[in-house]
Motif scaffolding. Structure first.
Motif, PDB file in Angstrom:
ATOM      1  N   GLU A 388       0.826  -1.198   0.000  1.00  0.00           N
ATOM      2  CA  GLU A 388       0.000   0.000   0.000  1.00  0.00           C
ATOM      3  C   GLU A 388       0.870   1.262   0.000  1.00  0.00           C
ATOM      4  OE1 GLU A 388      -3.852   1.300   2.627  1.00  0.00           O
ATOM      5  OE2 GLU A 388      -2.135   0.505   3.685  1.00  0.00           O
ATOM      6  N   THR A 389       0.301   2.385  -0.466  1.00  0.00           N
ATOM      7  CA  THR A 389       0.949   3.675  -0.266  1.00  0.00           C
ATOM      8  C   THR A 389       0.055   4.493   0.645  1.00  0.00           C
ATOM      9  OG1 THR A 389       1.948   3.639  -2.442  1.00  0.00           O
ATOM     10  CG2 THR A 389       1.824   5.768  -1.357  1.00  0.00           C
ATOM     11  N   LEU A 390       0.580   4.767   1.837  1.00  0.00           N
ATOM     12  CA  LEU A 390      -0.184   5.580   2.779  1.00  0.00           C
ATOM     13  C   LEU A 390       0.464   6.952   2.826  1.00  0.00           C
ATOM     14  CD1 LEU A 390      -2.267   5.576   5.348  1.00  0.00           C
ATOM     15  CD2 LEU A 390      -0.112   5.741   6.565  1.00  0.00           C
ATOM     16  N   ALA A 391      -0.342   8.003   2.709  1.00  0.00           N
ATOM     17  CA  ALA A 391       0.218   9.344   2.779  1.00  0.00           C
ATOM     18  C   ALA A 391      -0.150   9.997   4.099  1.00  0.00           C
ATOM     19  CB  ALA A 391      -0.308  10.177   1.623  1.00  0.00           C
ATOM     20  N   LEU A 392       0.796  10.727   4.676  1.00  0.00           N
ATOM     21  CA  LEU A 392       0.509  11.559   5.840  1.00  0.00           C
ATOM     22  C   LEU A 392       0.554  13.003   5.374  1.00  0.00           C
ATOM     23  CD1 LEU A 392       2.892   9.909   8.479  1.00  0.00           C
ATOM     24  CD2 LEU A 392       0.501   9.380   8.070  1.00  0.00           C
ATOM     25  N   VAL A 393      -0.550  13.735   5.532  1.00  0.00           N
ATOM     26  CA  VAL A 393      -0.528  15.142   5.120  1.00  0.00           C
ATOM     27  C   VAL A 393      -0.845  16.042   6.300  1.00  0.00           C
ATOM     28  CG1 VAL A 393      -1.151  14.762   2.710  1.00  0.00           C
ATOM     29  CG2 VAL A 393      -2.938  15.154   4.374  1.00  0.00           C
ATOM     30  N   GLY A 394      -0.446  17.281   6.162  1.00  0.00           N
ATOM     31  CA  GLY A 394      -0.668  18.262   7.209  1.00  0.00           C
ATOM     32  C   GLY A 394       0.321  19.383   7.009  1.00  0.00           C
ATOM     33  N   GLU A 395       0.083  20.507   7.699  1.00  0.00           N
ATOM     34  CA  GLU A 395       0.978  21.650   7.553  1.00  0.00           C
ATOM     35  C   GLU A 395       2.204  21.455   8.437  1.00  0.00           C
ATOM     36  OE1 GLU A 395      -1.741  25.393   6.814  1.00  0.00           O
ATOM     37  OE2 GLU A 395      -2.488  24.169   8.450  1.00  0.00           O
ATOM     38  N   SER A 396       3.143  22.407   8.389  1.00  0.00           N
ATOM     39  CA  SER A 396       4.328  22.255   9.219  1.00  0.00           C
ATOM     40  C   SER A 396       3.891  22.238  10.683  1.00  0.00           C
ATOM     41  CB  SER A 396       5.326  23.376   8.958  1.00  0.00           C
ATOM     42  OG  SER A 396       4.717  24.608   9.121  1.00  0.00           O
ATOM     43  N   LYS A 548       7.771   0.531  -7.173  1.00  0.00           N
ATOM     44  CA  LYS A 548       6.835  -0.083  -6.254  1.00  0.00           C
ATOM     45  C   LYS A 548       6.088  -1.226  -6.928  1.00  0.00           C
ATOM     46  CE  LYS A 548       2.764   0.998  -3.772  1.00  0.00           C
ATOM     47  NZ  LYS A 548       3.109   1.356  -2.435  1.00  0.00           N
ATOM     48  N   GLU A 549       5.663  -0.962  -8.185  1.00  0.00           N
ATOM     49  CA  GLU A 549       4.931  -2.015  -8.889  1.00  0.00           C
ATOM     50  C   GLU A 549       5.841  -3.218  -9.161  1.00  0.00           C
ATOM     51  OE1 GLU A 549       2.991  -0.028 -12.195  1.00  0.00           O
ATOM     52  OE2 GLU A 549       1.814   1.160 -10.771  1.00  0.00           O
ATOM     53  N   ASP A 550       7.143  -2.947  -9.380  1.00  0.00           N
ATOM     54  CA  ASP A 550       8.081  -4.056  -9.610  1.00  0.00           C
ATOM     55  C   ASP A 550       8.355  -4.868  -8.350  1.00  0.00           C
ATOM     56  OD1 ASP A 550       8.220  -3.295 -12.148  1.00  0.00           O
ATOM     57  OD2 ASP A 550      10.304  -2.588 -12.121  1.00  0.00           O
ATOM     58  N   PHE A 551       8.520  -4.181  -7.225  1.00  0.00           N
ATOM     59  CA  PHE A 551       8.994  -4.865  -6.020  1.00  0.00           C
ATOM     60  C   PHE A 551       7.913  -5.092  -4.970  1.00  0.00           C
ATOM     61  CE2 PHE A 551      12.798  -2.795  -7.733  1.00  0.00           C
ATOM     62  CZ  PHE A 551      13.653  -3.877  -7.803  1.00  0.00           C
ATOM     63  N   GLY A 552       6.735  -4.527  -5.162  1.00  0.00           N
ATOM     64  CA  GLY A 552       5.673  -4.669  -4.169  1.00  0.00           C
ATOM     65  C   GLY A 552       5.990  -3.988  -2.850  1.00  0.00           C
ATOM     66  N   THR A 553       6.789  -2.907  -2.905  1.00  0.00           N
ATOM     67  CA  THR A 553       7.186  -2.207  -1.684  1.00  0.00           C
ATOM     68  C   THR A 553       6.004  -1.404  -1.118  1.00  0.00           C
ATOM     69  OG1 THR A 553       9.142  -1.803  -2.989  1.00  0.00           O
ATOM     70  CG2 THR A 553       9.125  -0.892  -0.784  1.00  0.00           C
ATOM     71  N   THR A 554       6.024  -1.245   0.186  1.00  0.00           N
ATOM     72  CA  THR A 554       5.027  -0.413   0.848  1.00  0.00           C
ATOM     73  C   THR A 554       5.620   0.981   1.060  1.00  0.00           C
ATOM     74  OG1 THR A 554       4.351  -2.389   2.011  1.00  0.00           O
ATOM     75  CG2 THR A 554       3.525  -0.297   2.866  1.00  0.00           C
ATOM     76  N   TYR A 555       4.854   2.027   0.768  1.00  0.00           N
ATOM     77  CA  TYR A 555       5.359   3.393   0.980  1.00  0.00           C
ATOM     78  C   TYR A 555       4.578   4.083   2.074  1.00  0.00           C
ATOM     79  CZ  TYR A 555       7.854   3.501  -3.545  1.00  0.00           C
ATOM     80  OH  TYR A 555       8.701   3.265  -4.578  1.00  0.00           O
ATOM     81  N   ILE A 556       5.295   4.819   2.893  1.00  0.00           N
ATOM     82  CA  ILE A 556       4.627   5.822   3.734  1.00  0.00           C
ATOM     83  C   ILE A 556       5.151   7.157   3.243  1.00  0.00           C
ATOM     84  CG2 ILE A 556       4.191   6.668   6.051  1.00  0.00           C
ATOM     85  CD1 ILE A 556       4.665   3.908   7.084  1.00  0.00           C
ATOM     86  N   ARG A 571      -4.182   5.505   0.399  1.00  0.00           N
ATOM     87  CA  ARG A 571      -4.902   5.986   1.567  1.00  0.00           C
ATOM     88  C   ARG A 571      -4.223   7.229   2.100  1.00  0.00           C
ATOM     89  NH1 ARG A 571      -5.930   2.836   6.597  1.00  0.00           N
ATOM     90  NH2 ARG A 571      -3.920   1.903   6.132  1.00  0.00           N
ATOM     91  N   VAL A 572      -4.991   8.114   2.721  1.00  0.00           N
ATOM     92  CA  VAL A 572      -4.446   9.361   3.243  1.00  0.00           C
ATOM     93  C   VAL A 572      -4.823   9.495   4.707  1.00  0.00           C
ATOM     94  CG1 VAL A 572      -4.460  11.876   3.039  1.00  0.00           C
ATOM     95  CG2 VAL A 572      -4.686  10.485   1.006  1.00  0.00           C
ATOM     96  N   ALA A 573      -3.838   9.939   5.518  1.00  0.00           N
ATOM     97  CA  ALA A 573      -4.145  10.292   6.898  1.00  0.00           C
ATOM     98  C   ALA A 573      -3.861  11.777   7.065  1.00  0.00           C
ATOM     99  CB  ALA A 573      -3.285   9.483   7.858  1.00  0.00           C
ATOM    100  N   VAL A 574      -4.842  12.521   7.559  1.00  0.00           N
ATOM    101  CA  VAL A 574      -4.678  13.961   7.744  1.00  0.00           C
ATOM    102  C   VAL A 574      -4.356  14.236   9.200  1.00  0.00           C
ATOM    103  CG1 VAL A 574      -5.765  16.215   7.463  1.00  0.00           C
ATOM    104  CG2 VAL A 574      -6.372  14.355   5.926  1.00  0.00           C
ATOM    105  N   LEU A 575      -3.274  15.001   9.431  1.00  0.00           N
ATOM    106  CA  LEU A 575      -2.828  15.259  10.794  1.00  0.00           C
ATOM    107  C   LEU A 575      -2.889  16.746  11.103  1.00  0.00           C
ATOM    108  CD1 LEU A 575       0.279  13.071  10.422  1.00  0.00           C
ATOM    109  CD2 LEU A 575      -1.230  12.811  12.381  1.00  0.00           C
ATOM    110  N   TYR A 576      -3.280  17.072  12.326  1.00  0.00           N
ATOM    111  CA  TYR A 576      -3.172  18.447  12.794  1.00  0.00           C
ATOM    112  C   TYR A 576      -2.606  18.433  14.202  1.00  0.00           C
ATOM    113  CZ  TYR A 576      -4.117  23.292  13.722  1.00  0.00           C
ATOM    114  OH  TYR A 576      -3.953  24.614  14.018  1.00  0.00           O
ATOM    115  N   GLN A 577      -1.538  19.174  14.428  1.00  0.00           N
ATOM    116  CA  GLN A 577      -0.909  19.259  15.751  1.00  0.00           C
ATOM    117  C   GLN A 577      -0.645  17.879  16.344  1.00  0.00           C
ATOM    118  OE1 GLN A 577       0.278  21.752  17.367  1.00  0.00           O
ATOM    119  NE2 GLN A 577      -0.492  23.497  16.275  1.00  0.00           N
ATOM    120  N   GLY A 578      -0.163  16.959  15.523  1.00  0.00           N
ATOM    121  CA  GLY A 578       0.221  15.645  16.026  1.00  0.00           C
ATOM    122  C   GLY A 578      -0.928  14.722  16.358  1.00  0.00           C
TER     123      GLY A 578
END
Lengths: 677, 318
Positions: A388-396, A548-556, A571-578
């Motif tokens: 899977e590729t999971l993204a963590l988003v949020g401001e600084s 990723k498609e070649d090796f089946g690696t998981t990304y964060i 998938r996306v995870a949205v973070l605010y202040q930790g």
């Protein structure tokens, strides 16, 4: 032509190389800035856009000099002017808003003094009038309580506030022309949208002409009337913003727009091959020849001139522009959607993780206890499946990089557990970790300039994981290094090179190769494309996806850029202040109803389209610490309910699309509220 | 910020305490003691006992340390062996003489160093910079005992402008000292000035290349105003600590130079008391020099704290 504020004629600026050759950074630039007009200058790093902006103030950096041409402000050539006369124009007639306001404000002088200095130099006001004017200016750039602000030092302000002060300072002399050098680069998305909106307001309110220099077509689209596209020191396209962004008739601009990921058409954008030629390497022909899809022999031997096309009100430097005139904007959207093979095996289980940066007191250190009831990152629960590729988003300050560091073992967690491959607990202490786990989790950093050792060749850099984890030696090692480099499309030729001899994109490829050499199961990507130009960013994103498609690696994948995240993640995870706000499949998170913070972020995204304006839902306040109790977003939430948000941690709710939202407002109510606005 | 100041002062006191322990212990573990040194061949039997009795050496070491430390706090270092004089009476005028020499070097050296550093930075890579930089590198590399000897040879012997060695009594007044200290001051400040000028130069160059200086130029701030308001305060801040280190180094330089010029200061006393194995005096000198060293660094730290707006504002937030 009486309405021209600035006219540039055949300007060439360059330097003398160590071999005594004259090399041009800017070649034959001619253009006119009209009164009240906002001109966007766009180009990738090294295109000469900042040199051009500085020349418009009669400033040429140490080491560079004017080879030919002139830069006329009304009818005075700034480049031939004496310093004494320039001092009267700079700040009074032409003012600059710098890229990094934090570093452009003198650290030992108060904000008020620095604005006052400009007022003293450029107006005849008395002390009391100036004090009033300072408050007025700070008010105009929408800083709260101006009198208190004026007494502060630059470091006591947030990035957005510093940028506003820089704007106020530039406005002090009532300039006729404002030069903005990447004024929003480095700011958070919501702050950026607010600053751009302020600049638009000021342009309308004061009637000042503006020159807006940026690499970001999204920002350019929001503020400009006219856009100049620069490539390798030349103007390649110059025309009204709509025609440039919707029907770009220069192949470079066409490719550039194609390589930007967009929210409206999710998926990986097409990348442009190659990179901008180094100054002085192009002898004859079009400077874009090497990277152009439409190139023919004529382009290699003859240099195209900037040709004005009546019907479009646009100037273009290309022999083949006619082929692009009828290509409609829909053709820009040739994106590949990602196709990840996600297995239902859990590979990483982050449960109830809290991380604290609180410094231990001496006594606590002896007792080995951490005392922090309000840690930087709290209560993070995420499961990640293999492939899977999971993204963590949020401001600084949202804690996204902090979480990555903890997974990598660089930071100790305060509470909670990180489990790898179902049941293997990852030790908190890097030294205690099994080397197998260290190999399985690799990290790619934001800035390859800093993450690659400048004294190692590419061969040494890539060989390290191979020697460390697999004990390879001699020919076998070399064979493997070449194999890995070929995977990231760098050949044997690169083995003996040092990082400084590589372009930004090539450096990041080496960093990717180093991570993949360990044959990892999980790769942590920390803002891996933020330091890269858009065309290079697209290439790196495509490369990551292919590997990723070649090796089946998981990304964060950690990023502040929502469009990039949309393009690459499952998938996306949205973070605010930790604290987590929302998590779910990307296409659902990007749809309303969503957590009010996600809504704010989505509203602030800038698309390279002048007709799509950002929606500013919340104030761009910067919070230094998460609140002691209640919802993490209570301080900025536009939909706050009341005391319940301040006292109780909100519950998780499952939205109808399968995304989880952590909010006190019922999903149905969120839906209603967000559809109304 | 108040806490920061208190913390720094406390740390300074702790350092001094440790230094006093080490000097005391150092003297203690040396074979022999003050009495055996003083009595030489007569160091046995009743004479030795009497000496121990007189100097209080027959009590345990920790008691002696406490009474010594207590005395030091009241500017009482006990008795010297050689003359059986109270050490503070011997020290007093010598400390004064050395302070005169050191402060004259500092007062002349620092402004010259600042001036040279700023000039070389602002005229970087041009003629003034090239000349001054060459000269400073030269004077940095020549040790002070050589430059002092050369100065005596040229100015005192060949030109006969100034006295080559200092022949004044230890308790001479400042006005009597002044004409005699010109050559020593030049010898000491040469190296010190050169070091500081290099430091100031690189610091100013760094600040001149910063974004905020470019911004000030683009704001239309006149050149010299920009230099004084935007460049120097930021460039000199990091230089303060280096200046403090240089001054501390100067203490060592003073010792050597005083010997070359026969100057009646601490330096000569250090050499004399070490060669006479006058341990109480050595002990006293060690603690005095350490205090000066710690004191100067403390002052530098506190000055930096006062001038740096980043640290100053801690006060507001707390």
């Amino acid at each position: 032509m009486d309405s021209a504020v600035q006219t540039i004629n055949n300007l060439t600026i360059g330097f003398t190389s160590q071999k005594g050759k004259q090399i041009s950074i800017l070649k034959n630039i001619s253009t006119t800035i009209k009164k009240g007009e906002t001109v966007g200058i766009v180009g990738e790093s090294g295109s000469g856009k900042s040199t051009l902006a500085l020349a418009m103030m009669g400033y040429v950096k140490h080491g560079l000099y004017t080879i030919s041409g002139e830069c006329l402000f009304h009818s005075n050539n700034l480049l031939k002017m004496k310093n004494k006369d320039l001092e009267n124009i700079r700040g009074r007639k032409i003012a600059m808003i710098p890229q990094n306001a934090g570093q452009s404000l003198t650290p030992n002088l108060k904000i008020g003094y620095q604005i006052d200095e400009a007022l003293k130099l450029h107006t005849d006001l008395k002390k009391e009038e100036r004090d009033k004017k300072i408050s007025g200016l700070l008010n105009k750039v929408r800083l709260p309580s101006p009198e208190i602000m004026a007494q502060r030092y630059p470091h006591e302000l947030s990035g957005g506030q510093q940028q506003r002060v820089a704007v106020a300072m530039a406005l002090a002399g009532n300039p006729e022309l404002l030069l903005l050098d990447e004024p929003t680069t480095g700011l958070d998305v919501t702050t950026q949208a607010h600053v751009l909106e302020l600049l638009n307001f000021i342009a309308k309110d004061t009637g000042t002409s503006m020159v807006y220099v940026s690499h970001d077509l999204g920002a350019i689209a929001q503020v400009s009337d006219r856009v100049i596209v620069m490539y390798s020191g030349e103007i390649v396209l110059d025309g009204p913003v709509r025609s440039i962004l919707k029907n770009p008739i220069h192949p470079y601009t066409f490719g550039l727009l194609k390589s930007i990921p967009k929210l409206t058409s999710p998926g990986l954008p097409d990348s442009m091959s190659g990179s901008q030629p180094q100054p002085g390497t192009i002898k004859t022909g079009c400077s874009f020849y090497e990277r152009c899809n439409l190139a023919e022999d004529n382009c290699k031997n003859n240099s195209p001139t900037l040709e004005y096309i009546d019907g479009l009100n646009t100037s273009v430097r290309c022999f083949k522009y006619k082929e692009l005139i009828n290509v409609k904007e829909t053709n820009l959207d040739t994106v590949k959607s990602i196709n990840n093979h996600v297995l239902q095996n859990e590979i990483l289980d982050i449960s109830k993780v809290s991380i604290s940066y609180a410094k231990q007191k001496f006594i606590d250190q002896l007792l080995n206890k951490i005392d922090d009831s309000n840690p930087t990152v709290q209560d993070i629960n995420i499961n990640i499946n293999k492939g899977e590729t999971l993204a963590l988003v949020g401001e600084s300050g949202s804690g996204k990089s902090t979480i990555l560091k903890s997974i990598a073992g660089l930071l100790k967690t305060k509470d909670g557990m990180i489990k790898f491959d179902k049941d293997k607990v990852l030790s908190n202490d890097l030294k205690m970790r099994d080397p197998g786990f260290l190999r399985a989790i690799q990290l790619i950093f934001q800035n390859p300039d800093e993450s690659l050792n400048p004294n190692h060749t590419v061969e040494e850099i890539v060989s390290q994981p191979l020697r460390l984890y697999f004990g390879l030696k001699g020919d076998e090692l070399k064979q493997k290094i070449i194999e890995v480099l070929e995977k990231v499309r760098l050949g044997e030729f690169y083995l003996t090179r040092y990082p400084r001899q590589l372009s930004g994109g090539e450096k990041q490829r080496v960093a990717v190769a180093r991570a993949f050499a360990a044959k990892p199961d999980i790769i942590l990507c920390d803002e891996v494309t933020s330091a890269l130009d858009v065309s290079v960013q697209a290439a790196v994103l495509n490369l990551l996806q292919e590997l990723k498609e070649d090796f089946g690696t998981t990304y964060i994948f950690v990023s502040h850029d929502l469009a990039v995240v949309r393009a690459i993640s499952d998938r996306v995870a949205v973070l605010y202040q930790g604290r987590l706000c929302e998590i779910g499949p990307s296409k659902n998170v990007y749809q309303l109803p969503s957590h009010p913070y996600t809504e704010v972020l989505l509203g602030a995204v800038l698309e390279p389209d002048p007709d799509l304006k950002p929606k500013l839902v919340a104030e761009d306040i910067v919070e230094e610490k998460p609140p002691e109790k209640g919802c993490s977003f209570q301080g900025r939430c536009p939909r706050i309910l009341g005391d319940i948000c301040k006292n109780e941690v909100p519950p998780w709710q499952i939205g109808e699309n399968g995304n989880s939202i952590r909010c006190h407002i019922k999903v149905e109510d969120l839906k209603k509220q967000q559809n109304i606005n | 910020m108040f806490f920061l100041v208190i913390k720094r002062i406390l740390l300074g006191l702790i350092t001094l305490f440790i230094v006093s322990l080490i000097t005391f212990a150092g003297v203690e573990v040396l074979p022999g003691d003050a009495c055996t040194t003083y009595l030489e061949r007569q160091a046995f039997g009743e004479a030795l006992e009497a000496c121990y009795q007189r100097l209080g050496l027959n009590v345990p070491a920790y008691e002696r340390y406490i009474s010594w430390a207590w005395g030091v706090l009241q500017w009482d270092f006990g008795y010297s062996l050689s003359g059986e004089m109270k050490i503070n009476e011997v020290l007093g005028p010598k400390v004064k003489n050395s302070l005169v020499l050191a402060s004259a070097s500092i007062l002349i050296g620092i402004p010259i160093a600042l001036l040279l550093g700023i000039v070389t930075a602002l005229w970087r890579d041009r003629l003034p910079d090239i000349i001054i930089s060459t000269v400073t590198i030269f004077s940095m590399t020549i040790p002070e005992f050589i430059s002092a000897t050369l100065l005596i040879l040229i100015v005192a012997i060949w030109l006969e402008w100034l006295p080559g060695i200092v022949i004044v009594p230890t308790d001479a007044t400042v006005s009597e000292l002044l004409p005699n200290i010109i050559l020593p001051v030049i010898a000491i400040s040469m190296i010190m000035t050169a070091h500081m000028a290099r430091m100031v130069r690189s610091s100013v160059i760094q600040v001149m290349a910063s974004d905020y200086v470019q911004m000030a130029i683009l704001k239309g701030v006149p050149y010299w105003k920009m230099v004084f308001r935007h460049v120097l305060p930021n460039a000199l801040l990091p230089a303060i600590n280096v200046v403090a280190l240089t001054i501390a180094w100067l203490l060592g330089g003073v010792v050597v130079t005083e010997v070359v010029f026969n100057y009646p200061g601490l330096g000569r006393l250090v050499i004399e008391s070490i060669s006479n194995r006058d341990l109480p005096v050595v002990q006293a000198l060690a603690i005095i020099l350490a205090s000066i060293y710690v004191g100067i660094n403390l002052i530098a730290d506190l000055t930096t704290l006062m001038l740096n707006p980043r640290l100053k504002s801690l006060q507001i937030k707390k």
